[in-house]
Design a protein around this motif. Structure first.
Motif, PDB file in Angstrom:
ATOM      1  N   GLN A   9      10.616 -52.193  48.523  1.00 19.95           N
ATOM      2  CA  GLN A   9      10.685 -51.588  47.196  1.00 19.95           C
ATOM      3  C   GLN A   9      11.070 -50.116  47.290  1.00 19.95           C
ATOM      4  O   GLN A   9      11.835 -49.614  46.468  1.00 19.95           O
ATOM      5  CB  GLN A   9       9.341 -51.737  46.487  1.00 19.95           C
ATOM      6  N   GLY A  11      12.993 -48.816  49.360  1.00 14.69           N
ATOM      7  CA  GLY A  11      14.433 -48.753  49.602  1.00 14.69           C
ATOM      8  C   GLY A  11      15.259 -49.221  48.429  1.00 14.69           C
ATOM      9  O   GLY A  11      16.490 -49.287  48.523  1.00 14.69           O
ATOM     10  N   GLY A  12      14.597 -49.559  47.322  1.00 16.08           N
ATOM     11  CA  GLY A  12      15.310 -49.980  46.126  1.00 16.08           C
ATOM     12  C   GLY A  12      15.508 -51.475  45.983  1.00 16.08           C
ATOM     13  O   GLY A  12      16.191 -51.925  45.062  1.00 16.08           O
ATOM     14  N   ASP A  13      14.915 -52.270  46.886  1.00 18.58           N
ATOM     15  CA  ASP A  13      15.065 -53.725  46.827  1.00 18.58           C
ATOM     16  C   ASP A  13      13.763 -54.338  46.334  1.00 18.58           C
ATOM     17  O   ASP A  13      12.834 -54.552  47.107  1.00 18.58           O
ATOM     18  CB  ASP A  13      15.423 -54.274  48.208  1.00 18.58           C
ATOM     19  N   SER A  14      13.684 -54.611  45.052  1.00 15.96           N
ATOM     20  CA  SER A  14      12.493 -55.257  44.491  1.00 15.96           C
ATOM     21  C   SER A  14      12.692 -56.757  44.319  1.00 15.96           C
ATOM     22  O   SER A  14      11.717 -57.495  44.158  1.00 15.96           O
ATOM     23  CB  SER A  14      12.142 -54.630  43.135  1.00 15.96           C
ATOM     24  N   ALA A 151       7.624 -48.902  39.872  1.00 14.21           N
ATOM     25  CA  ALA A 151       9.043 -48.550  39.824  1.00 14.21           C
ATOM     26  C   ALA A 151       9.223 -47.042  39.673  1.00 14.21           C
ATOM     27  O   ALA A 151      10.124 -46.439  40.276  1.00 14.21           O
ATOM     28  CB  ALA A 151       9.727 -49.287  38.666  1.00 14.21           C
ATOM     29  N   VAL A 154       8.845 -45.346  43.035  1.00 10.91           N
ATOM     30  CA  VAL A 154      10.029 -45.520  43.881  1.00 10.91           C
ATOM     31  C   VAL A 154      11.165 -44.612  43.420  1.00 10.91           C
ATOM     32  O   VAL A 154      11.788 -43.897  44.224  1.00 10.91           O
ATOM     33  CB  VAL A 154      10.484 -46.994  43.876  1.00 10.91           C
ATOM     34  N   LEU A 155      11.452 -44.626  42.113  1.00 12.76           N
ATOM     35  CA  LEU A 155      12.582 -43.851  41.591  1.00 12.76           C
ATOM     36  C   LEU A 155      12.354 -42.352  41.745  1.00 12.76           C
ATOM     37  O   LEU A 155      13.289 -41.600  42.063  1.00 12.76           O
ATOM     38  CB  LEU A 155      12.818 -44.205  40.128  1.00 12.76           C
ATOM     39  N   GLN A 158      12.871 -41.485  45.431  1.00  5.72           N
ATOM     40  CA  GLN A 158      14.291 -41.445  45.776  1.00  5.72           C
ATOM     41  C   GLN A 158      14.963 -40.192  45.214  1.00  5.72           C
ATOM     42  O   GLN A 158      15.778 -39.550  45.883  1.00  5.72           O
ATOM     43  CB  GLN A 158      14.983 -42.701  45.257  1.00  5.72           C
TER      44      GLN A 158
END
Length: 302
Positions: A9, A11-14, A151, A154-155, A158
């Motif tokens: 997650q 790394g952006g892969d949910s 989310a 994560v965002l 990043q």
């Protein structure tokens, strides 16, 4: 499993963790059905069978996610570079610095809610039954709201990794809009259809009356809860964990068990009095987290 899921997650892969988790749930259900009742040639183990099924599905999920991690690392050839840029000892130190305050906060919150439940349990079967019905109902709002909060973490992480504070602010605002809209919509459902929902759980009029009142209270704090979850997750993405953890622990213990004892038990309001503490907890928490997000010292690093 949790570490591997959050790695992807981050790394952006949910989507991959979602597919693996849903598949694991299906395996758990089918294997549990077979081992509990003795189907498909397997022994009927009762409750032990359910435990074996859950453990097996968890192991399978971990193996799949670990295999994907190894595959992706080999394809990207990033392991050597990662070791050079972030030595193992330093990585462990950073994980502890970020994870320990959050872990203490989550553990303290669980203890506070356990204390809250124990106090409600001392008030009689009707009160604790109504509490459990309302709690089970609001999960349809809380769990997706918590996912939006993840989310946001994560965002924000990043964005700040790219040294863009403005992007982190935009991501947080967007997540707030999504979470507040979603949970507020469910709040309307709880307020309007609370009686119908409760009747799906019980025919006891006394329990139903209390549970419906609890859903009205839940409707009142949905927006506040959404803001609280997103903001503290956003702060976690910004690596600001110590002060939010202190805020979270102080607020939850001040509002939740205290309300159950003072308003619920001493004032005679039962579980309704205890649930009024949720309004206080989400209000104070959201305000303090919002202030920390807008004016926290962590912003000086960006």
């Amino acid at each position: 499993v949790s570490a591997l899921v959050q790695h992807r997650q981050g790394g952006g892969d949910s989507r991959t963790p979602m597919v693996v988790g849903l598949t694991g749930n299906v395996v758990n259900a089918l294997l549990g059905w077979a081992l509990i009742y003795g189907h498909a040639g397997l022994p009927a183990l009762g409750v032990r069978g359910g435990a074996y099924a859950t453990a097996t599905s968890e192991w399978l999920e971990a193996i799949v996610l670990l295999g994907l991690l190894v595959r992706d690392t080999r394809r990207a050839g990033s392991l050597t570079r990662a070791r050079a840029e972030l030595p193992f000892v330093r990585a462990v130190r950073e994980v502890v610095a970020l994870g320990l305050p959050t872990g203490i906060q989550f553990g303290s919150e669980m203890l506070a809610f356990a204390t809250f439940t124990a106090v409600l349990g001392s008030m009689g079967a009707e009160q604790i039954a109504a509490h459990q019905i309302a709690l089970a109902t609001i999960r349809v709002s809380f769990l997706p709201g918590a996912a939006v909060g993840e989310a946001a973490s994560v965002l924000v992480g990043q964005a700040l990794g790219r040294r863009s504070l403005a992007e982190a602010d935009r991501a947080t605002r967007a997540e707030l809009i999504v979470a507040v809209t979603f949970m507020a919509s469910w709040g309307v459902v709880f307020a309007i259809a609370g009686g119908w929902i409760v009747r799906m759980f019980t025919d006891d009029s006394a329990v139903a009356h209390v549970a419906r009142t609890l859903l009205w209270i839940a409707a009142a704090f949905q927006v506040l809860d959404a803001a609280n979850m997103v903001l503290r997750s956003a702060l976690r993405g910004a690596k600001d964990v110590r002060v939010p953890a202190l805020i979270g622990v102080a607020v939850v213990w001040t509002c939740i068990p205290t309300a159950a004892f003072l308003l619920g038990r001493l004032a005679g309001l039962g579980s309704v009095g205890g649930w009024l503490g949720f309004i206080a907890e989400t209000t104070v928490g959201a305000l303090l987290m919002a202030r920390r997000w807008r004016r926290g010292a962590w912003r000086l690093s960006y």
